[in-house]
Scaffold this active site. Structure first.
Site, short mmCIF file in Angstrom:
data_model
loop_
_atom_site.label_atom_id
_atom_site.label_comp_id
_atom_site.label_asym_id
_atom_site.label_seq_id
_atom_site.Cartn_x
_atom_site.Cartn_y
_atom_site.Cartn_z
N TYR A 63 0.36 -1.67 0.20
CA TYR A 63 -0.04 -0.08 0.21
C TYR A 63 0.88 1.28 -0.30
O TYR A 63 1.29 1.11 0.96
CB TYR A 63 -1.21 -0.18 1.44
CG TYR A 63 -2.28 0.91 1.06
CD1 TYR A 63 -2.17 1.76 0.52
CD2 TYR A 63 -3.07 0.34 1.78
CE1 TYR A 63 -3.40 2.63 0.47
CE2 TYR A 63 -4.87 0.66 1.70
CZ TYR A 63 -4.37 2.46 1.41
OH TYR A 63 -5.47 2.95 1.13
N LYS A 77 -2.11 5.21 -2.81
CA LYS A 77 -3.53 5.90 -2.29
C LYS A 77 -3.18 6.69 -3.56
O LYS A 77 -2.19 7.89 -3.22
CB LYS A 77 -2.74 5.94 -1.09
CG LYS A 77 -4.48 7.05 -0.49
CD LYS A 77 -5.89 6.34 -0.27
CE LYS A 77 -6.08 4.96 -0.30
NZ LYS A 77 -7.49 5.03 -0.61
N ARG A 89 -9.83 9.84 14.53
CA ARG A 89 -9.16 10.81 12.92
C ARG A 89 -9.63 11.95 12.88
O ARG A 89 -10.40 11.83 12.11
CB ARG A 89 -9.00 9.59 12.00
CG ARG A 89 -8.68 9.65 11.25
CD ARG A 89 -8.72 8.21 9.75
NE ARG A 89 -8.19 8.72 8.87
CZ ARG A 89 -8.03 7.54 8.22
NH1 ARG A 89 -8.70 6.80 8.00
NH2 ARG A 89 -7.99 8.22 6.69
N ASN A 125 -14.40 0.75 -1.55
CA ASN A 125 -14.63 0.43 -0.22
C ASN A 125 -15.27 1.77 -0.01
O ASN A 125 -15.04 2.52 1.31
CB ASN A 125 -13.72 0.50 0.76
CG ASN A 125 -13.18 1.86 0.67
OD1 ASN A 125 -11.70 1.60 -0.72
ND2 ASN A 125 -12.33 2.60 1.57
N HIS A 163 -10.39 -4.46 2.21
CA HIS A 163 -10.04 -3.20 2.78
C HIS A 163 -9.31 -2.66 3.79
O HIS A 163 -9.51 -4.25 4.42
CB HIS A 163 -12.04 -2.25 2.86
CG HIS A 163 -11.43 -0.57 3.03
ND1 HIS A 163 -11.59 0.23 4.57
CD2 HIS A 163 -10.60 0.38 2.73
CE1 HIS A 163 -11.10 0.84 4.84
NE2 HIS A 163 -10.93 1.26 3.51
N ASP A 165 -6.02 4.42 -5.58
CA ASP A 165 -7.47 4.86 -5.49
C ASP A 165 -7.10 6.07 -4.95
O ASP A 165 -6.63 6.59 -3.75
CB ASP A 165 -7.14 3.86 -3.79
CG ASP A 165 -8.40 4.31 -3.12
OD1 ASP A 165 -9.33 5.08 -3.57
OD2 ASP A 165 -8.52 4.05 -1.67
N PRO A 166 -8.16 7.40 -5.37
CA PRO A 166 -8.23 8.74 -5.63
C PRO A 166 -9.11 9.04 -4.32
O PRO A 166 -9.63 10.45 -3.96
CB PRO A 166 -8.11 9.08 -6.74
CG PRO A 166 -9.08 8.43 -7.40
CD PRO A 166 -8.19 7.20 -6.95
N ASN A 167 -9.71 7.87 -3.54
CA ASN A 167 -10.70 8.04 -2.63
C ASN A 167 -11.87 9.57 -3.39
O ASN A 167 -11.84 10.15 -2.67
CB ASN A 167 -10.59 8.86 -1.57
CG ASN A 167 -9.68 6.81 -0.70
OD1 ASN A 167 -8.82 7.65 -0.42
ND2 ASN A 167 -10.51 6.08 -0.50
N LYS A 218 -0.81 -1.31 -4.41
CA LYS A 218 -1.92 -0.08 -4.54
C LYS A 218 -1.43 0.83 -3.70
O LYS A 218 -0.49 1.17 -3.13
CB LYS A 218 -2.83 -0.26 -3.63
CG LYS A 218 -3.78 0.65 -3.05
CD LYS A 218 -5.07 0.43 -2.57
CE LYS A 218 -6.29 1.16 -2.07
NZ LYS A 218 -7.13 0.64 -1.13
N HIS A 251 -2.09 -2.17 5.74
CA HIS A 251 -1.26 -0.43 6.26
C HIS A 251 0.05 -1.29 7.14
O HIS A 251 0.15 -0.73 7.62
CB HIS A 251 -2.19 0.61 6.69
CG HIS A 251 -3.46 1.40 6.31
ND1 HIS A 251 -4.18 1.05 5.51
CD2 HIS A 251 -3.12 2.44 6.10
CE1 HIS A 251 -5.02 1.75 4.75
NE2 HIS A 251 -4.59 2.99 5.31
O1 GKR Z 1 -5.45 5.59 4.92
O2 GKR Z 1 -5.37 7.04 3.92
C1 GKR Z 1 -6.29 5.85 4.41
C2 GKR Z 1 -6.55 5.31 3.76
O3 GKR Z 1 -7.47 6.49 2.52
C3 GKR Z 1 -7.30 4.75 4.12
O4 GKR Z 1 -8.43 5.84 4.95
C4 GKR Z 1 -9.20 4.46 4.10
O5 GKR Z 1 -10.20 4.45 3.95
O6 GKR Z 1 -7.66 2.90 2.73
C5 GKR Z 1 -8.62 3.06 2.74
C6 GKR Z 1 -9.26 3.42 0.88
O7 GKR Z 1 -8.87 2.24 0.62
O8 GKR Z 1 -10.09 4.30 0.22
MG MG Z 2 -10.56 3.11 -0.93
#
Ligand code: GKR
Ligand code: MG
Length: 421
Positions: free
Chosen positions: A148, A192, A401, A268, A319, A220-222, A190, A348
């Site tokens: 990750y 982020k 958080r 997710n 996830h 994965d740009p959320n 992966k 993570h």
């Molecule tokens: O740890 O910053 C992070 C990730 O963005 C996490 O909070 C996400 O929930 O890992 C996650 C994801 O796949 O979207």
């Molecule tokens: Mg994600």
């Protein structure tokens, strides 16, 4: 033999150092929080669970812990009713903030989960079988994880640089990936995203492809992109990524993108509870669901989710959020007992530098973890480390958080990048 009953429940909030990992809503705080749930029985057994530790969630865990003594650890339906009774009207509200990334639709699922895991751990310990056996049996001896990768600063402002160093461009991401692959043997990666422009993040993925020609890649740009931008990125990364994860927010947006690309879309974010499945399936919005037992209501609910994704011809991945070894053990047992887990799981785990389970059981080799074969989850609490991490919780000052709040303390002009590009 009379069945054992819960005699005592202890919920311990803990904190562990977390690097400045960047994401769509900001940056990880210097401390990540988790709660360890210990369920003891009158027969002297101990079952473990791990979950989020945001203040609201902690208060709910404590409320359940107070009424659990006397409960039969095999009665999981009763456990759920009990949690529902304790939460009362609060079952629908978010208890864990996820840094502002997710609006959790079911407090019931998130509060129930660690107690269910602890009860399954207890059941396994009592009958002498691993939790994977209680979930139908392991279909694999090892569970593969993906490395990750995160954009990150060299260190938290005002603190020394961490061991990973800076990763703010393609070279930095490739260097980080090299360290992950060399150290843990990951067979997929992966990234982020949601931090820089889509073109910059595509360039990082293309640099990963050049450096690791054989490894499956994900981005994965959320939900940082508009639907149109997501289609453009999908065109550019077709044949490069195995899937794009949450390129754009919401089921409708994802459906718009899915209709215009053959690149599979994973989520997710827009499917995080059972009630999201029917509209997502109807709109053909996602091809892969990332399960997460912390969020979906435990290990058995996650097995149910696996059956549903199978029924609807969807892929299944897993996830992760910042976590410790009790969660990793539960993830490994679940993944081991999920025949249709079609992708390596997220974790993570490499980002943390401390743990509170006795070392030696959850070692990564070739990017995978062997399914523990001991009774229950197969991991033991290291009480000294539990004490250390709890002390860190007491002194660190973080109580939930808050990626955006922390980022704004460094860059007051920051606002989350959701659908920004
Ligand atoms: O740890 O910053 C992070 C990730 O963005 C996490 O909070 C996400 O929930 O890992 C996650 C994801 O796949 O979207
Ligand atoms: Mg994600």
């Amino acid at each position: 033999m009379s069945a054992s009953r819960v005699s005592r429940v202890v919920v311990t909030p803990v904190a562990f150092g977390d690097p400045p990992l960047l994401n769509v809503v900001g940056v990880h705080q210097p401390w990540a929080l988790r709660a360890i749930v210990e369920v003891h029985t009158d027969s002297g057994l101990l079952g473990l669970g791990e979950t989020y530790a945001d203040e609201t969630h902690l208060a709910r865990l404590e409320a359940v812990a107070a009424v659990l003594p006397g409960h039969d650890p095999y009665d999981l339906h009763g456990l759920r009713r009990l949690v529902e009774g304790v939460l009362g009207r609060e079952t629908g509200g978010a208890g864990a903030s996820f840094g502002g990334m997710l609006d959790v639709s079911s407090a019931l699922a998130t509060v129930y989960s660690p107690f269910e895991v602890a009860c399954l751990d207890l059941q396994g310990r009592e009958v002498g079988r691993p939790v994977s056996d209680l979930l139908g049996g392991a279909v694999r001896e090892r569970v593969p994880f993906s490395g990750y990768l995160f954009y990150k600063w060299a260190g938290h402002p005002g603190l020394p640089d961490d061991a990973w160093g800076e990763a703010l461009d393609p070279d930095g991401i490739v260097a980080q990936a090299t360290r992950m692959v060399d150290g843990w043997g990951f067979g997929s990666l992966k990234l982020k995203g949601g931090v820089f422009t889509p073109d910059e993040e595509c360039a990082a993925v293309e640099a990963l492809r050049a450096a690791f020609p054989d490894l499956p890649l994900r981005l994965d740009p959320n939900g940082a992109w508009t639907p149109e931008t997501s289609v453009r990125v999908a065109e550019r990364l077709a044949g490069v990524v195995e899937y794009l994860e949450d390129p754009t927010p919401g089921i409708d947006g994802m459906a718009y993108v899915a209709a215009r690309t053959d690149v599979p879309l994973a989520t997710n974010m827009c499917v995080i509870a059972f009630e999201h499945l029917p509209p997502a399936v109807a709109a053909d919005a996602v091809q892969i669901v990332l399960s997460d037992h912390h969020l979906w209501g435990g290990l058995r609910a996650s097995s149910l989710l696996a059956g549903m994704t199978d029924t609807f011809g969807m892929g299944l991945s897993m996830h992760s959020n910042s976590h410790l070894g009790v969660s990793l053990a539960a993830m490994v047992h679940l993944a081991a007992a999920t025949p249709n887990l079609t992708y390596a799981c997220d974790t993570h785990y490499p980002w943390k530098t401390q743990d509170l389970v006795t070392p030696g059981v959850l070692d990564f080799e070739g990017g995978s973890v062997a399914v523990p074969t001991g009774p229950g989850l197969g991991v033991e609490l290291d009480r000294d480390m539990l004490g250390v991490l709890h002390e860190q919780y007491l002194t660190c000052g973080v109580r939930r958080r808050e990626d955006t709040v922390y980022m704004r303390s460094i860059d007051p002009s920051f606002s989350p990048n959701t659908a920004r590009w």
